[in-house]
Scaffold this motif. Structure first.
Motif, PDB file in Angstrom:
ATOM      1  N   ILE A 204       0.802  -1.211   0.000  1.00 24.25           N
ATOM      2  CA  ILE A 204       0.000   0.000   0.000  1.00 24.25           C
ATOM      3  C   ILE A 204       0.842   1.271   0.000  1.00 24.25           C
ATOM      4  CG2 ILE A 204      -0.302  -0.162   2.517  1.00 24.25           C
ATOM      5  CD1 ILE A 204      -2.801   1.374  -0.008  1.00 24.25           C
ATOM      6  N   ILE A 205       1.868   1.354   0.843  1.00 25.97           N
ATOM      7  CA  ILE A 205       2.622   2.600   0.948  1.00 25.97           C
ATOM      8  C   ILE A 205       3.399   2.908  -0.326  1.00 25.97           C
ATOM      9  CG2 ILE A 205       4.553   3.721   2.159  1.00 25.97           C
ATOM     10  CD1 ILE A 205       3.359   2.684   4.774  1.00 25.97           C
ATOM     11  N   PRO A 206       4.215   1.980  -0.868  1.00 25.70           N
ATOM     12  CA  PRO A 206       4.910   2.321  -2.115  1.00 25.70           C
ATOM     13  C   PRO A 206       3.961   2.555  -3.283  1.00 25.70           C
ATOM     14  CG  PRO A 206       5.306   0.031  -1.517  1.00 25.70           C
ATOM     15  CD  PRO A 206       4.671   0.683  -0.340  1.00 25.70           C
ATOM     16  N   GLU A 207       2.844   1.848  -3.328  1.00 24.71           N
ATOM     17  CA  GLU A 207       1.901   2.060  -4.428  1.00 24.71           C
ATOM     18  C   GLU A 207       1.325   3.478  -4.385  1.00 24.71           C
ATOM     19  OE1 GLU A 207      -2.144   0.239  -6.475  1.00 24.71           O
ATOM     20  OE2 GLU A 207      -1.331  -0.691  -4.672  1.00 24.71           O
ATOM     21  N   VAL A 208       0.920   3.919  -3.201  1.00 24.99           N
ATOM     22  CA  VAL A 208       0.374   5.274  -3.080  1.00 24.99           C
ATOM     23  C   VAL A 208       1.438   6.311  -3.415  1.00 24.99           C
ATOM     24  CG1 VAL A 208      -0.548   6.973  -1.449  1.00 24.99           C
ATOM     25  CG2 VAL A 208      -1.413   4.617  -1.424  1.00 24.99           C
ATOM     26  N   ILE A 209       2.643   6.120  -2.892  1.00 24.73           N
ATOM     27  CA  ILE A 209       3.716   7.090  -3.138  1.00 24.73           C
ATOM     28  C   ILE A 209       4.022   7.199  -4.625  1.00 24.73           C
ATOM     29  CG2 ILE A 209       6.185   7.538  -2.822  1.00 24.73           C
ATOM     30  CD1 ILE A 209       5.902   6.332  -0.001  1.00 24.73           C
ATOM     31  N   VAL A 210       4.209   6.066  -5.276  1.00 23.05           N
ATOM     32  CA  VAL A 210       4.605   6.085  -6.686  1.00 23.05           C
ATOM     33  C   VAL A 210       3.501   6.668  -7.554  1.00 23.05           C
ATOM     34  CG1 VAL A 210       5.196   4.646  -8.674  1.00 23.05           C
ATOM     35  CG2 VAL A 210       6.284   4.230  -6.464  1.00 23.05           C
ATOM     36  N   ARG A 211       2.256   6.281  -7.305  1.00 22.70           N
ATOM     37  CA  ARG A 211       1.155   6.832  -8.095  1.00 22.70           C
ATOM     38  C   ARG A 211       1.027   8.343  -7.883  1.00 22.70           C
ATOM     39  NH1 ARG A 211      -2.060   3.547 -10.819  1.00 22.70           N
ATOM     40  NH2 ARG A 211      -1.875   1.303 -10.462  1.00 22.70           N
ATOM     41  N   ALA A 212       1.235   8.778  -6.656  1.00 17.06           N
ATOM     42  CA  ALA A 212       1.155  10.213  -6.379  1.00 17.06           C
ATOM     43  C   ALA A 212       2.296  10.967  -7.055  1.00 17.06           C
ATOM     44  CB  ALA A 212       1.161  10.462  -4.877  1.00 17.06           C
ATOM     45  N   LEU A 213       3.502  10.407  -7.022  1.00 15.56           N
ATOM     46  CA  LEU A 213       4.633  11.046  -7.669  1.00 15.56           C
ATOM     47  C   LEU A 213       4.434  11.151  -9.177  1.00 15.56           C
ATOM     48  CD1 LEU A 213       7.618   9.406  -5.738  1.00 15.56           C
ATOM     49  CD2 LEU A 213       6.968  11.818  -5.675  1.00 15.56           C
ATOM     50  N   ARG A 214       3.769  10.155  -9.734  1.00 17.85           N
ATOM     51  CA  ARG A 214       3.525  10.146 -11.179  1.00 17.85           C
ATOM     52  C   ARG A 214       2.277  10.936 -11.576  1.00 17.85           C
ATOM     53  NH1 ARG A 214       6.855   7.580 -15.066  1.00 17.85           N
ATOM     54  NH2 ARG A 214       4.899   7.380 -16.201  1.00 17.85           N
ATOM     55  N   PRO A 332      16.389   5.570 -15.068  1.00 18.83           N
ATOM     56  CA  PRO A 332      15.749   5.125 -16.308  1.00 18.83           C
ATOM     57  C   PRO A 332      14.756   3.985 -16.074  1.00 18.83           C
ATOM     58  CG  PRO A 332      18.109   5.407 -16.623  1.00 18.83           C
ATOM     59  CD  PRO A 332      17.857   5.543 -15.153  1.00 18.83           C
ATOM     60  N   THR A 333      15.128   3.050 -15.221  1.00 14.24           N
ATOM     61  CA  THR A 333      14.231   1.956 -14.822  1.00 14.24           C
ATOM     62  C   THR A 333      14.503   1.631 -13.361  1.00 14.24           C
ATOM     63  OG1 THR A 333      15.806   0.235 -15.479  1.00 14.24           O
ATOM     64  CG2 THR A 333      14.182   0.935 -17.136  1.00 14.24           C
ATOM     65  N   SER A 334      13.546   0.986 -12.736  1.00 16.02           N
ATOM     66  CA  SER A 334      13.721   0.557 -11.351  1.00 16.02           C
ATOM     67  C   SER A 334      12.895  -0.694 -11.108  1.00 16.02           C
ATOM     68  CB  SER A 334      13.272   1.648 -10.370  1.00 16.02           C
ATOM     69  OG  SER A 334      13.210   1.135  -9.048  1.00 16.02           O
ATOM     70  N   PRO A 335      13.486  -1.727 -10.501  1.00 12.94           N
ATOM     71  CA  PRO A 335      12.721  -2.938 -10.194  1.00 12.94           C
ATOM     72  C   PRO A 335      11.679  -2.707  -9.110  1.00 12.94           C
ATOM     73  CG  PRO A 335      14.897  -3.051  -9.192  1.00 12.94           C
ATOM     74  CD  PRO A 335      14.896  -1.840 -10.073  1.00 12.94           C
ATOM     75  N   PHE A 336      11.768  -1.578  -8.422  1.00 14.57           N
ATOM     76  CA  PHE A 336      10.821  -1.311  -7.356  1.00 14.57           C
ATOM     77  C   PHE A 336       9.611  -0.504  -7.820  1.00 14.57           C
ATOM     78  CE2 PHE A 336      15.004  -1.823  -5.385  1.00 14.57           C
ATOM     79  CZ  PHE A 336      14.717  -2.951  -4.618  1.00 14.57           C
ATOM     80  N   VAL A 337       9.632  -0.090  -9.062  1.00  8.32           N
ATOM     81  CA  VAL A 337       8.476   0.591  -9.626  1.00  8.32           C
ATOM     82  C   VAL A 337       8.213   0.075 -11.046  1.00  8.32           C
ATOM     83  CG1 VAL A 337       8.472   2.696  -8.249  1.00  8.32           C
ATOM     84  CG2 VAL A 337      10.018   2.528 -10.198  1.00  8.32           C
ATOM     85  N   PRO A 338       8.043  -1.251 -11.232  1.00 13.55           N
ATOM     86  CA  PRO A 338       7.802  -1.791 -12.564  1.00 13.55           C
ATOM     87  C   PRO A 338       6.547  -1.212 -13.174  1.00 13.55           C
ATOM     88  CG  PRO A 338       7.261  -3.424 -10.885  1.00 13.55           C
ATOM     89  CD  PRO A 338       7.950  -2.292 -10.190  1.00 13.55           C
ATOM     90  N   GLY A 339       6.655  -0.893 -14.458  1.00 10.86           N
ATOM     91  CA  GLY A 339       5.508  -0.279 -15.132  1.00 10.86           C
ATOM     92  C   GLY A 339       5.449   1.217 -14.949  1.00 10.86           C
ATOM     93  N   PHE A 340       6.314   1.749 -14.051  1.00 11.86           N
ATOM     94  CA  PHE A 340       6.326   3.176 -13.799  1.00 11.86           C
ATOM     95  C   PHE A 340       7.659   3.802 -14.186  1.00 11.86           C
ATOM     96  CE2 PHE A 340       3.275   1.438 -10.781  1.00 11.86           C
ATOM     97  CZ  PHE A 340       2.181   2.226 -11.018  1.00 11.86           C
ATOM     98  N   ALA A 341       8.471   3.039 -14.945  1.00 10.41           N
ATOM     99  CA  ALA A 341       9.776   3.559 -15.326  1.00 10.41           C
ATOM    100  C   ALA A 341       9.611   4.836 -16.145  1.00 10.41           C
ATOM    101  CB  ALA A 341      10.549   2.511 -16.144  1.00 10.41           C
TER     102      ALA A 341
END
Length: 344
Positions: A204-214, A332-341
């Motif tokens: 939940i926490i990384p998903e919310v953070i990454v979606r918000a950053l994007r 450029p890419t990150s394994p911790f945010v796949p699909g969000f590179a």
């Protein structure tokens, strides 16, 4: 790297007892395990890590530690491999975090839960028997408690609600039996929800953070369920103490802050720390069919036995975590945010 880049200068001095000691971490390429491995390296332990996948791709979370650890390839279900690892590592302290851990998918992978979590734990204990190790820290889960009254206390009777939780409870019971019937130096710990740098993006926490950053859409349930959230650095300090504090054999300890937060409160706090870049759409998704609605712990026992308390507030820990994911999204890419590179 996944493990924390910051070295705390005010760690509990008892942890320094691990300096020079041979330590084995199973599940060391996982989220908590990688942070624990980094902390062991920092304190000066001779650190060995068991991973089920080494030959093809070196575990990403451990890449920065590659020259400082000894990585062993092996599966917990392989008794021969475990005997070889124990023979080569000759561990004095063992942190057992290796497990099948996906709650939802465990319904379709019950055999894997049993083989990895139950049989794997028994295999490891049998491989260690007679080797003279001084402490085995078995990692359970808050999911073991199930849907019972809160706060969860170690003396409560568990009522697990998933195959994953049942398998972890069974493994824990074998540890209890080994401690009481065979005198094995085992300590059992149930860590509560962790977060921090390098966590899988489906949490939940990384998903919310990454979606918000994007600036992506943020669709959620109503967020009525409650949990507690502990920064991984705080949990790691608790794990380290469990490996060195004397007189803990046979004990079972919750590890957590005991501060109940609803998922809706959590999401609003994350977005507030970030300056509210997106709006959360609460109620856009249905609740899970099987849900533990309230989950937080009574951590009095850990406080009394270890003198341990979390250091970071939720807001402080979230700010550190947000900064880390912001840096990841600049790559450029990150394994911790796949699909969000970047650029996708």
């Amino acid at each position: 790297m996944a493990a924390s880049d910051e070295v705390t200068g005010d760690r509990d001095p008892r942890i320094d007892q691990l300096a020079g000691r041979r330590v084995l971490v199973t599940g060391g390429s996982g989220f908590i395990g990688s942070h624990l491995t980094a902390a062991l390296v920092d304190v000066g332990a001779e650190t060995h890590v068991l991973s089920s996948a080494v030959s093809s791709v070196y575990p990403h979370r451990l890449t920065a530690l590659r020259s400082a650890i000894t990585l062993h390839e092996g599966n917990l279900t392989d008794r021969t491999a475990l005997r070889a690892v124990v023979r080569d590592a000759r561990p004095e302290v063992v942190y057992h975090l290796g497990a099948y851990t996906h709650v939802g998918k465990s319904w379709s992978r019950i055999d894997e839960c049993i083989q990895t979590n139950v049989q794997g734990t028994v295999n490891l204990l049998e491989a260690l028997d007679g080797t003279g190790y001084t402490r085995f820290v078995n990692t359970g889960t808050s999911e073991i408690y199930g849907a019972i009254d809160i706060p969860f206390h170690e003396d409560d009777r568990p009522a697990p609600v998933s195959p994953y939780a049942v398998s972890k409870h069974a493994a824990e019971e074998f540890c209890r039996l080994g401690s009481t019937a065979r005198g094995w130096p085992i300590v059992r710990v149930r860590p509560f929800n962790a977060y921090g740098p390098g966590q899988s993006p489906d949490r939940i926490i990384p998903e919310v953070i990454v979606r918000a950053l994007r600036g992506d859409r943020l669709q959620l349930t109503q967020g009525r369920q409650t949990r507690e959230f502990n920064h991984v650095d705080d949990l790691v300090e608790g794990f380290l103490l469990l490996g060195v504090v004397e007189g803990l054999e046979g004990q079972l300890c919750n590890l957590g802050c005991g501060q109940e937060v609803s998922i809706q409160q959590l999401v609003r706090t994350i977005l507030a720390v970030m300056g509210d870049p997106v709006e959360a759409e609460f109620g856009a998704l249905p609740d899970r069919p099987i849900e533990i609605w309230r989950m937080y712990c009574d951590a009095t026992r850990a406080q009394d036995l270890l003198g341990w308390r979390p250091r970071l507030t939720l807001e402080e820990g979230l700010a550190r975590t947000i900064d880390w994911y912001r840096s990841e999204l600049e790559l450029p890419t990150s394994p911790f945010v796949p699909g969000f590179a970047r650029g996708t």
